[in-house]
Every structure is written in C-alpha cells, then in structure tokens.
Motif scaffolding. Structure first.
Motif, mmCIF file in Angstrom:
data_model
loop_
_atom_site.group_PDB
_atom_site.id
_atom_site.type_symbol
_atom_site.label_atom_id
_atom_site.label_comp_id
_atom_site.label_asym_id
_atom_site.label_seq_id
_atom_site.Cartn_x
_atom_site.Cartn_y
_atom_site.Cartn_z
ATOM 1 N N UNK A 100 12.570 69.583 18.240
ATOM 2 C CA UNK A 100 13.977 69.967 18.209
ATOM 3 C C UNK A 100 14.246 71.083 19.209
ATOM 4 N N UNK A 101 13.348 72.069 19.242
ATOM 5 C CA UNK A 101 13.526 73.161 20.194
ATOM 6 C C UNK A 101 13.482 72.643 21.640
ATOM 7 N N UNK A 102 12.557 71.736 21.882
ATOM 8 C CA UNK A 102 12.442 71.176 23.243
ATOM 9 C C UNK A 102 13.695 70.414 23.637
ATOM 10 N N UNK A 103 14.245 69.631 22.698
ATOM 11 C CA UNK A 103 15.436 68.858 23.005
ATOM 12 C C UNK A 103 16.660 69.760 23.159
ATOM 13 N N UNK A 104 16.750 70.774 22.323
ATOM 14 C CA UNK A 104 17.883 71.685 22.428
ATOM 15 C C UNK A 104 17.886 72.397 23.777
ATOM 16 N N UNK A 105 16.728 72.848 24.160
ATOM 17 C CA UNK A 105 16.653 73.566 25.442
ATOM 18 C C UNK A 105 16.792 72.612 26.631
ATOM 19 N N UNK A 106 16.247 71.393 26.492
ATOM 20 C CA UNK A 106 16.266 70.466 27.615
ATOM 21 C C UNK A 106 17.646 69.979 27.959
ATOM 22 N N UNK A 107 18.615 69.992 27.063
ATOM 23 C CA UNK A 107 19.950 69.479 27.353
ATOM 24 C C UNK A 107 20.963 70.522 27.692
ATOM 25 N N UNK A 108 20.562 71.734 28.071
ATOM 26 C CA UNK A 108 21.508 72.808 28.321
ATOM 27 C C UNK A 108 22.451 72.501 29.453
ATOM 28 N N UNK A 109 21.902 71.972 30.534
ATOM 29 C CA UNK A 109 22.718 71.735 31.703
ATOM 30 C C UNK A 109 23.361 70.356 31.714
ATOM 31 N N UNK A 110 22.966 69.482 30.800
ATOM 32 C CA UNK A 110 23.524 68.132 30.751
ATOM 33 C C UNK A 110 23.874 67.786 29.310
#
Length: 908
Positions: A100-110
């Motif tokens: 969840x943390x990885x997905x939350x951070x990975x979508x910041x710019x998109x």
C-alpha cells in the motif's frame, strides 16, 4: 451492538487511511479524493495482487525509488524502520502494508494512472459490497481519529454510505483488457498497477448522459480508424466526467501492438494497409501526434520485415531460383531469425514489466524501444535494399549485385554484407572447386558462369561444349580468373574424355590453404591472394599436363610441321619433283584424270625426295584430292594435296582450318605453277637461242618474247618472295614462338588460327582482297596464255628450222655427188615456202605478243594501283618492289584517274 461497533471500526479505519493519504501525497480536499478512493478500493480488494507476495521485493522497490529521487537518507531510515518492524512482530501481514505504501507513493505524479491501477485490481475480483465514506464525511470523522484503538465508541460519522455492486463477475486476466464497470466515478481504462499510459482524446466533448470511452470495448471499425462503445453512467458521476474529457491507452498496449507490427502482424490499434503497404493508426483515435510519429518510426521495421519475408517466400517456392538465390534467401532468413530473437526478448521484457508492475523509469517505453531498434532497423534497411536490387536476378549476377555493396563505409553494414555474401557465394565456391579439380559441372538452374552443352559431340568438346556466361561472372572474379577456371575444367574433361588420361593433378598445399579460408577467400583476394594463387597453380598444372600429352603422345608438332612442308609447299624439292612428274598428266583435261594414278605419282615423288625420311604416320596421312571439275578445267585446276587429321589433333586442326589450308595450297600451287611455267619458258629460250639465229627475220619477235618473259618472271619472283618469306616464313616463325610459350591449349589454338588468318589475308584470300585476287588470277591466265603462244611459235620456228636444215643437207649431198646442187624448181619451191613462213608465222605471232604485252601491262598497272590502296603495309611494299624502276608510274596515275571504282576499299 456488534454492527455499530463494526461500522465505527470501519469509519475509523477509513479516517486513518484518509490521513495517511494526505500525509504521503501532501494534498487536501478535492485533489486528495482520487488518491483516497484508490487507496480505499485497494485496501478493500480481496483479489490476488498482480505480483508475487514478496515483502522483500516491495521493500527493495521502495528503496530503489527513494534512491532514484535522491533521497538516500530516507531510504536508509525506511530500511531501519522496516527492520525494527520485523523484529517486533507486531504485524503479521507486513507485505500488504508495504505494498500500500509503495502504491501510494508511486502514484503521486500520475493520479489517473494510480486510480486506474486500483480499479484494475478490482476488475477481476468477485462481486463485493462495502461502505464508502465521501471526503467531507471523512473530514468530519477526523477528530475521532485521536481516540485509542481500543475505544469502541462511535466515530461520529453518520453519513449515508454509498454502495455499488458490479453488474457481473469480472473474470478477465490482467493481461487482457478489463470489462465495463459500473461505478460512481468516471469509467477509466483499467491497467496493471504502475503501468504507463498515453491519453486518448475523443475529439469531442462528453455528453451529460455518456461516460468516457471504455478502452476494453474499443474495436477497429476499418483499416484506418477506431470507434468505441459507450455505457451509461449514473448521475453521480457526471460532474467528474465533465472535468476529465479523455481516456488513457496504456503504453504497454501500444508497445505490444508495435511488437506485433515488427513481425508484420496487425494489433488492436495498429493495422496494416495493404494498399499502401504501411502500418497506420486511425487519425480519429486520439493518440497524440508525437506518439503517432514515434509509432510510425517504429513500424518501419514491420514494413521492411514484410518486404524481406515476401522475397524469401517467393524465392522458396520458385524452383528456377537456383542454389545461389536459395542461399540468399537462407542468409535473409538467418538475419530474420536473429531479428525474431530480439522481438522475443522485447516481448519477455514487456511481460516482465507488466508482471512486476514496473514504473515508467525502469520499464520498456516507446522511446527506449526506438533506441533498441536503431541497429536492427538499419540492418533491415540494408537487407531490404538488397532485396530491391536483387529482384529478378539469379546466379552470378545476383552475387555481383550483393558484392557491389561490400565496399561500404559503415563497418556494421559491411560486416552484414560480408556475411550475406559468404552465404550467397558458397554454391559458387563449391561449384568452382568441383569444376577445377574434378571437371564436374552440375548447374541445373543455369546460374554458374560456366555453361555446358550436352548435345555437343566429343570432337567439338573443346570448342563448343563449354563456354562462359558473361552475365553470370561474379564481380569478385576477374575475367582472367573466369577464363582460367573455364580452361582448367575443360582441360580435365578433354584429358579424361578424349585423351583417356586419368592422371591426378592437384596442389594439395594450396587446397588446404583455401579450405582454411573457406568461401571468404573469393572476395578477399586483395588482402591475401590465396584464392588467386590456387587458381593459377591448378590452371598451370592442368594446362601443362595437357600440352605435354599432346606433344609427346599425339605428336602435335610433327603434324604442324607436316602442314607447313606439304600443304604450304615448304618442302621445295618434293614440290618441284612432284610438278615434274605431274606435268604431263595435269596438262590433260580434268575429266581424264584418275585418282589412283595421281596417288602413285605422289608416292614416287615421296620416295625420290627427302620427304621419305618423315615419320610413317605423317606420310600415310598425305593424299591427293581432286576438286570439283568445271567445263574447260585441266588437271592443274583441280589437283590438290590433302593431309588427313583425325583423333585428338582435330581439336587444333579443325575442318575449318583444313579448308583454309586447302585454299592457301591452291593459291600457292597456282603461283608455283606460274614460276614453273616461266622457268620452262626461259629454259626453252636459252636452249633455242642459238638455233633461232638461223632465222634472222624472227629476231624481233623472239626479242619481244624475251622481254615479256623477263617482265613476267620479275613479277612472279617478287610475288613468290613476298608469299614465301614475308608471309609464310615470318608467320611460321611467330607461330613456333607462340606454341613454345603457350600455357594452355586455347593459346595454341588461337596462335594457329592467327597464323592461318595472317597468311590468308596477306595472300589476298580474304573477302576484302577479292578484287586484287581476281586481278592476280587474270595475270596468271595471261602468263599461261603467253606460254601457249610461245610454245606454238617455237614449234613453228623449230619446224621451219628443220625444213631449212633438211634443204641445206639435201643440197650439200647433191654437191658431194658431183651434181650442181638443186634444180631451179626445187629452189623456187623452197623460196616460196620460206616466203610463206615469213608472211604467215611472223605476222600472226607478232600481234598476239603485242596484244598480250599490252594486256599484261594493263593488268599489272591495275594490280599495283590496288596494292597501293590496300590497308596492309606489306602489300603496299610489294607494289614498290614490283615497280622499283617506276616503269609503270605514268600509267598507274592514268589508271588511278580513269577507273578508281575498281580499287578495293581500305579496311577501317
């Protein structure tokens, strides 16, 4: 009671998730809503994740992402916190939290891609029902987040939950396009988490009663355009749809279509236009122009692949394409095999990116694909160029075309051409090796530069059975090399089929050297010269062995010298004696001659001269031949010698050559006869000069005969000198030197043919000298006519001398008996007879001689004019010798001005 506690717990968890999304993204209000909804759907989803549940892999991804962003310290802190979390064993499903943390951070710019990622995860889940909080409700529930987890009180959030349910079970795999999902949010393209997307513009504004296109429902309307199906959206989603008027196509789908196009296969978005022979995208599909241009540059590989593939398929089915053409197809197929391996690697990379949900900075993109396909594109362009220039070509011509591209400045292109040429030239190399060592030629498709005619008989094997196909000689072989290869194989076949010689003639050292270089030695001759050395060695050994067999076993030089002695009148004593023996017989009409009589005279002449010391086989081949008889011909006109050739020497002494020998013999025999006649006439003149003094009234006529005879003898002597020395001897000496220095049988044949051509042309037997030859034959006829006149006159004079001698003897005998000589009647009778002789014989022969002399001089003058205008310098010099004292100078000028049309034209 339990239901209320469960509801409060749910609201509390949602509030915590909202705060977590706000802390991570740094957003608030409406901008945070998409991230919160995505996170909530991800947490509540019960389906399996698209990747393996590997906690350490997710941790490593987070660390790498922080490191790429330049946050090495944060990566170290995160690693330390994760280590402490593992050591305390407070949580059992740590992987889910890390994910969840990885997905939350990975979508910041998109944010859109991030939202689509969550929906993709839900698309394959079974139907579920859950309670959702809207953002305002969550904000109202924020104060209760400070309560301890053990608190079971209400969170104070009493908003009406919004529930939604899928219309049907979604069973599609993540690798496929998702189905249509009824949701209060805009219909978004569902894709694996973290997948790259490109916007797809619809080209018009969304209607209030429509949702944006669902990419899962896209299908191609025709070869150049797309259209989409649309599903109705609930009223709660219309405000959201007005803010987002575009949908997104994942870049991975475009890449997958591009990879399909690499292989000439159509995809969902990229179609093949068979009319234009290009891959196209519908202009109305909404893909941005930069992406279209990028895809267009990439799909060029597919166009080139199709062109090469089409050539290979057509060549493979064409039975007349030949081994060299099939080798070219094989080389192209090898290159396409390597190209397919690259495509397999790209597909594996794309699949790995989808499976690992790799972020855009580390996965396969269109621009990375363009960079990776740069070299393969250039190789395909080179191969397509070769395919274009080789259309309709086969055999050595095809190899020459490919070889013309070998001198390329680009090392990569040069290496590709060299490899292709190595495969193409392999059949040529193998055929050459079999031809020059074994004399074997297997060329079913007529693509080798050596052609064979199986209908030719053995006696014409060397001349007609094998020849060069000029159009099939590869450009990496010189014409001299091709000729040597042809002669080497011909020599082997001549030795084995004609001479029945099975001697092995090979240079094994050179062969081993060539075998180590393989086929590259053909078109790298400028570097090492090994192939040239091999060709020269085998050529010299084979040719010298053939010449040795001809000279020793079949006595070629003996036959050649026999031609010179007998057919070209080189054996002087034999020819003179033969003329003496044949004079009486040949003076008879041609119809009265018998061949066996003439053959017996020939054998007598051989036994009486030095010809008897020649080889028995040579003498057996010498025979008499009578030409076709025409009315009025004498034996001199039809008599000829013949030399029979058979067996292996017929290769040099062909029937055409023997016909040329026969023509030259007839000319020389006729000229020799003129010399023989004039010599007899001169002998008669010298023998009768003393007796003819008894007839003083004949002095003027006899003097005229002597003048004409001397003039004719001078003419014939100069002509004979020219023929025997300037033509025959010089050409013969040149022939002997060429035969001695010859390296192969072809050079001997060429030297012998040149010898015959030279003596034919200089003997006025060529078509250009036909007028001069006719003039010379007219002069010969005048000599024969003069011989007849002189013989007739000499016979009359001798008869008169005998009558006068008889008269004188009678008178002397009467005086000795005591009588007074002869009576008056007898003396009157003698006086009348002498007067009759003086009045008849002298007036009769004097005009004949005068007319003959004038005709002869006129013919000689015209002959000299023709010689001076001839292109051959030696014939011009002959005219100088014939007119050395300028006797005919004034008359020649007059003749040249009067009848120039009779002169032969000069050669150009």
């Amino acid at each position: 009671m339990q239901a209320n506690q469960s509801l409060n717990s749910t609201k509390y968890s949602q509030a915590q998730l909202y705060i977590l999304c706000s802390k991570i993204t740094g957003l608030k209000g409406g901008r945070l809503t998409p991230f919160y909804q995505n996170a909530l759907k991800t947490v509540q989803s019960t389906i399996a994740t698209p990747v393996m549940s590997d906690e350490f892999e997710i941790v490593e991804k987070i660390k790498r992402k922080l490191a790429r962003e330049g946050r090495e310290k944060d990566a170290a802190v995160f690693f330390d916190l994760h280590r402490k979390l593992r050591s305390r064993c407070l949580l059992q499903d740590r992987w889910s939290i890390m994910y969840v943390l990885y997905k939350l951070r990975g979508g910041q710019n998109q944010p859109k891609a991030f939202a689509s990622s969550a929906m993709t995860s839900m698309s394959s889940a079974p139907p579920f029902e859950t309670t959702l909080l809207h953002p305002p409700e969550v904000m109202e529930a924020v104060p209760c987040l400070h309560l301890p987890l053990s608190s079971g009180g209400s969170s104070g959030i009493s908003s009406v939950p919004v529930s939604f349910r899928t219309n049907e079970s979604l069973t599609q795999s993540q690798s496929l396009l998702p189905g249509t999902l009824q949701t209060p949010y805009p219909a978004l393209k569902l894709q694996p988490a973290g997948e790259r997307t490109v916007p797809l513009f619809t080209g018009r504004k969304s209607q209030p009663n429509e949702c944006t296109p669902d990419i899962s429902a896209l299908h191609l309307s025709d070869a150049t355009g797309f259209h989409s199906t649309r599903s109705a959206a609930p009223p709660s989603a219309r405000n959201w749809r007005k803010e987002n008027t575009s949908c997104e196509i994942p870049e991975s789908l475009i890449i997958r279509d591009v990879i399909f196009a690499f292989q000439g296969i159509e995809g969902k978005f990229i179609k093949y236009d068979s009319a234009k022979e290009v891959f196209t995208i519908d202009p109305q599909s909404g893909i941005p122009k930069p992406v279209r241009l990028l895809v267009g540059r990439l799909t060029e590989c597919g166009f080139l692949h199709n062109k090469i593939r089409k050539y290979i398929d057509s060549g493979s089915t064409d039975r007349a394409f030949g081994l060299i053409g099939q080798s070219f197809c094989t080389a192209l197929h090898q290159e396409l095999t390597e190209y397919y391996r690259l495509i397999a690697v790209l597909e594996a990379q794309l699949q790995q990116d989808e499976d690992l949900a790799m972020e855009s900075s580390g996965g396969l993109t269109l621009r990375r694909l363009l960079v990776w396909m740069f070299d393969p594109l250039h190789r395909l362009k080179t191969l397509a160029t070769l395919v274009d220039v080789c259309q309709g070509k086969k055999g050595g011509c095809l190899a020459s075309t490919i070889h013309s591209y070998l001198q390329h400045g680009d090392p990569a292109i040069k290496s590709l051409i060299k490899h292709t040429l190595s495969v193409v030239a392999q059949p040529i190399f193998d055929t050459i090796i079999r031809w020059i060592f074994d004399g074997e030629l297997e060329d079913k498709f007529h693509e080798f530069f050596v052609a064979s005619d199986l209908t030719v008989k053995d006696d014409r094997l060397w001349h007609d059975k094998y020849c060069l196909r000029e159009s099939m000689i590869p450009s990496f072989l010189t014409s001299d090399q091709a000729k040597k290869i042809l002669l080497t194989g011909k020599a082997i076949n001549f030795l084995r089929q004609i001479c029945h010689d099975q001697t092995i003639i090979r240079s094994w050292d050179v062969i081993r050297a060539v075998e180590t270089n393989q086929v590259e030695s053909i078109f790298t001759q400028d570097l090492d010269g090994v192939y040239q050395k091999m060709i020269d060695t085998v050529y010299k050994e084979t040719s010298m062995h053939l010449l040795q067999v001809l000279h020793t076993k079949y006595k070629f030089m003996d036959h050649l010298k026999a031609m010179r002695r007998y057919m070209l009148l080189g054996q002087g004593d034999f020819i003179r004696h033969l003329m003496d023996l044949l004079e009486e017989d040949l003076a008879k009409p041609a119809q009265t001659l018998f061949l066996h009589n003439l053959t017996g005279i020939l054998e007598t002449a051989i036994r009486a001269t030095n010809a008897q010391y020649d080889d028995v086989d040579i003498l057996k081949r010498l025979d008499v031949r009578l030409l076709e008889v025409s009315p009025g011909d004498t034996g001199w006109d039809v008599f000829s010698l013949q030399y029979h050739v058979s067996g292996h020497v017929c290769t040099v002494f062909t029937s055409e050559c023997m016909l040329m020998y026969l023509r030259v013999f007839n000319f020389l025999w006729r000229a020799k006869r003129m010399e023989y006649i004039l010599s007899l006439m001169w002998k008669d003149q010298m023998a009768n000069a003393k007796n003819f003094r008894l007839l003083p009234e004949m002095a003027h006529v006899l003097h005229q005969c002597h003048l004409i005879c001397s003039e004719m003898m001078h003419f014939i002597q100069q002509v004979q000198y020219y023929i025997n020395f300037e033509v025959l001897e010089c050409s013969w000496d040149e022939l002997l030197h060429k035969v001695k220095d010859a390296e192969d049988l072809d050079q001997i044949i060429a030297a012998h043919q040149e010898f015959l051509d030279t003596i034919t042309n200089r003997s006025l037997l060529d078509p250009q000298s036909a007028a001069i030859l006719n003039q010379l034959r007219t002069i010969f006829d005048l000599i024969i006519q003069f011989h007849g006149i002189q013989n007739e006159m000499y016979a009359a004079v001798q008869a008169e001398i005998l009558m006068r001698q008889k008269f004188e003897e009678t008178r002397d005998s009467q005086t000795e008996r005591g009588r007074w000589g002869l009576s008056d009647a007898e003396e009157n009778k003698e006086r009348l007879r002498r007067r009759e002789f003086t009045e008849t014989v002298i007036p009769k022969n004097r005009p004949k001689l005068r007319v003959l002399a004038q005709s002869y001089q006129k013919m000689v003058e015209q002959f000299l004019v023709m010689l001076t205008q001839h292109s051959d310098v030696s014939l011009q010099f002959l005219s100088f010798r014939l007119n050395f004292n300028e006797r005919y100078q004034l008359r020649i000028k007059k003749a040249a001005s009067v009848s120039p049309q009779q002169m032969p034209k000069k050669k150009t």
